[in-house]
Design an enzyme around this catalytic site. Structure first.
Site, short mmCIF file in Angstrom:
data_model
loop_
_atom_site.label_atom_id
_atom_site.label_comp_id
_atom_site.label_asym_id
_atom_site.label_seq_id
_atom_site.Cartn_x
_atom_site.Cartn_y
_atom_site.Cartn_z
N LEU A 37 0.82 -1.22 0.00
CA LEU A 37 0.00 0.00 0.00
C LEU A 37 0.85 1.26 0.00
O LEU A 37 0.42 2.30 -0.48
CB LEU A 37 -0.94 0.02 1.22
N GLY A 39 2.80 4.13 -0.97
CA GLY A 39 3.04 4.80 -2.24
C GLY A 39 1.97 4.57 -3.29
O GLY A 39 2.04 5.14 -4.37
N HIS A 40 0.98 3.73 -3.00
CA HIS A 40 -0.08 3.56 -3.99
C HIS A 40 -1.12 4.62 -3.72
O HIS A 40 -2.14 4.39 -3.08
CB HIS A 40 -0.69 2.16 -3.96
N TYR A 41 -0.81 5.71 -4.15
CA TYR A 41 -1.24 7.08 -4.01
C TYR A 41 -0.90 7.55 -2.61
O TYR A 41 -1.58 7.21 -1.65
CB TYR A 41 -2.70 7.28 -4.35
#
Length: 138
Positions: A37, A39-41
């Site tokens: 998760l 860095g996944h936005y």
């Protein structure tokens, strides 16, 4: 027997229900500290859509093992349709339901229609996938 490794280390389902011959259900708690998760936005962390597809894949492989035996595997060969409709955020629970039918032309193919929902009932994704059955000992 050589076991194929799809993703390591990725556990895309926490529990799987394989009691039905033609259906499988599974769930996964989305945790903020899951390494994929990060860095996944960065300012709006969501469970990646490709991981929802992998969650379905892991559930289907568990179903195949439960109903055909440990020597059988199922490889994803086609994503016919996929639609992502709502995000899965840390703290949500992904709940999957999939209907599995044998291929009309080829009995070694499985057609899978899956729906992913959050614990609040909101639909996150719907997809149609095709898997190829393989006896790993053959």
């Amino acid at each position: 027997m050589m076991q194929r490794q799809f993703c390591a280390p990725l556990t895309a389902v926490d529990s799987v229900n394989t009691e039905s011959e033609s259906e499988v259900s599974a769930s996964k708690v989305i945790k903020a500290d899951d390494p994929y998760l990060s860095g996944h936005y960065p300012h709006f962390t969501i469970y990646p859509g490709i991981f929802i597809i992998e969650s379905v894949g892991q559930a289907v492989r568990a179903h195949v093992t439960a109903h055909r035996g440990a020597t059988y595997g199922a490889d994803l060969v086609e994503v016919s349709r996929v639609r992502f409709t709502a995000p899965l955020l840390p703290g949500n629970t992904l709940e999957l339901d999939a209907r599995i039918t044998p291929g009309e032309q080829d009995p070694d193919l499985l057609s899978v229609k899956a729906e992913a929902r959050r614990e609040d009932g909101a639909r996150c994704a719907a997809m149609t996938l095709t898997f190829r059955l393989e006896d790993r000992n053959a």
